[in-house]
Design a protein around this motif. Structure first.
Motif, short mmCIF file in Angstrom:
data_model
loop_
_atom_site.label_atom_id
_atom_site.label_comp_id
_atom_site.label_asym_id
_atom_site.label_seq_id
_atom_site.Cartn_x
_atom_site.Cartn_y
_atom_site.Cartn_z
N GLU A 173 77.69 7.70 -16.09
CA GLU A 173 76.97 8.69 -15.29
C GLU A 173 77.89 9.33 -14.24
OE1 GLU A 173 73.81 9.99 -15.55
OE2 GLU A 173 73.94 8.96 -17.46
N ILE A 174 78.75 8.53 -13.63
CA ILE A 174 79.70 9.06 -12.66
C ILE A 174 80.60 10.09 -13.35
CG2 ILE A 174 81.73 8.53 -11.23
CD1 ILE A 174 80.37 5.81 -10.62
N ASP A 175 81.09 9.76 -14.53
CA ASP A 175 81.95 10.66 -15.29
C ASP A 175 81.20 11.94 -15.65
OD1 ASP A 175 84.43 11.25 -16.74
OD2 ASP A 175 83.21 11.01 -18.53
N ARG A 176 79.99 11.81 -16.11
CA ARG A 176 79.19 12.97 -16.51
C ARG A 176 78.94 13.90 -15.33
NH1 ARG A 176 73.68 14.26 -17.32
NH2 ARG A 176 73.02 12.40 -16.23
N MET A 177 78.60 13.33 -14.19
CA MET A 177 78.34 14.13 -12.99
C MET A 177 79.63 14.76 -12.45
SD MET A 177 75.53 11.96 -10.92
CE MET A 177 73.88 11.76 -11.53
N ALA A 178 80.72 14.01 -12.49
CA ALA A 178 82.00 14.53 -12.01
C ALA A 178 82.46 15.72 -12.85
CB ALA A 178 83.05 13.43 -12.00
N ILE A 179 82.33 15.61 -14.15
CA ILE A 179 82.72 16.72 -15.04
C ILE A 179 81.84 17.94 -14.77
CG2 ILE A 179 82.72 17.50 -17.45
CD1 ILE A 179 83.73 14.65 -18.15
N ALA A 180 80.55 17.73 -14.60
CA ALA A 180 79.65 18.84 -14.31
C ALA A 180 80.02 19.50 -12.98
CB ALA A 180 78.20 18.36 -14.28
N ALA A 181 80.39 18.70 -11.98
CA ALA A 181 80.78 19.24 -10.68
C ALA A 181 82.09 20.02 -10.79
CB ALA A 181 80.92 18.11 -9.66
N ARG A 222 83.18 21.58 -13.44
CA ARG A 222 82.87 22.83 -14.14
C ARG A 222 82.19 23.83 -13.22
NH1 ARG A 222 80.92 20.08 -19.77
NH2 ARG A 222 83.00 19.89 -20.65
N GLU A 223 81.27 23.35 -12.40
CA GLU A 223 80.57 24.23 -11.46
C GLU A 223 81.54 24.80 -10.43
OE1 GLU A 223 77.45 26.28 -9.49
OE2 GLU A 223 77.65 25.49 -11.51
N ALA A 224 82.44 23.98 -9.91
CA ALA A 224 83.43 24.46 -8.94
C ALA A 224 84.36 25.49 -9.59
CB ALA A 224 84.24 23.29 -8.38
N ARG A 268 82.68 28.76 -9.90
CA ARG A 268 82.65 29.45 -8.61
C ARG A 268 84.05 29.84 -8.12
NH1 ARG A 268 78.46 26.11 -4.76
NH2 ARG A 268 76.68 26.11 -6.16
N LYS A 269 85.07 29.52 -8.93
CA LYS A 269 86.46 29.80 -8.59
C LYS A 269 86.90 29.09 -7.31
CE LYS A 269 86.56 34.21 -11.04
NZ LYS A 269 86.55 33.64 -12.30
N LYS A 270 86.45 27.84 -7.14
CA LYS A 270 86.81 27.02 -5.99
C LYS A 270 87.94 26.08 -6.38
CE LYS A 270 83.43 28.34 -3.27
NZ LYS A 270 83.62 28.93 -1.97
N ILE A 319 78.37 19.08 -5.36
CA ILE A 319 77.97 17.73 -5.78
C ILE A 319 76.46 17.56 -5.62
CG2 ILE A 319 78.20 15.26 -5.34
CD1 ILE A 319 80.69 16.38 -6.57
N ALA A 320 75.93 17.98 -4.47
CA ALA A 320 74.50 17.84 -4.21
C ALA A 320 73.68 18.60 -5.26
CB ALA A 320 74.17 18.33 -2.81
N ARG A 321 74.15 19.78 -5.63
CA ARG A 321 73.42 20.56 -6.65
C ARG A 321 73.45 19.84 -8.00
NH1 ARG A 321 73.52 26.83 -8.31
NH2 ARG A 321 72.63 26.50 -10.34
N ILE A 322 74.61 19.33 -8.38
CA ILE A 322 74.75 18.62 -9.66
C ILE A 322 73.86 17.38 -9.67
CG2 ILE A 322 76.35 17.30 -11.10
CD1 ILE A 322 76.68 20.42 -11.15
N VAL A 323 73.88 16.62 -8.59
CA VAL A 323 73.06 15.42 -8.51
C VAL A 323 71.58 15.79 -8.62
CG1 VAL A 323 72.31 13.55 -6.97
CG2 VAL A 323 74.74 14.02 -7.28
#
Length: 50
Positions: A13-21, A23-25, A28-30, A38-42
């Motif tokens: 789950e940590i890996d899945r959430m980290a990858i999603a975060a 990708r989202e960053a 957003r070109k961050k 992170i809060a949004r992904i969680v």
């Protein structure tokens, strides 16, 4: 710490959430994954396996 708590210490789950975060960053070109991303992904993924 936010990911660890949300994932309930499950490495998968940590890996899945980290990858999603990451990708989202990138979307957003961050250069850094900020707490709001992170809060949004969680909130979106949660820990229900979806």
């Amino acid at each position: 710490m936010l990911l660890h708590e949300a994932a309930g210490s499950s490495l998968r789950e940590i890996d899945r959430m980290a990858i999603a975060a990451l990708r989202e960053a990138a979307r957003r070109k961050k250069k850094l994954v900020e707490r709001d991303v992170i809060a949004r992904i969680v909130g979106d993924l949660g820990t229900d396996g979806s």
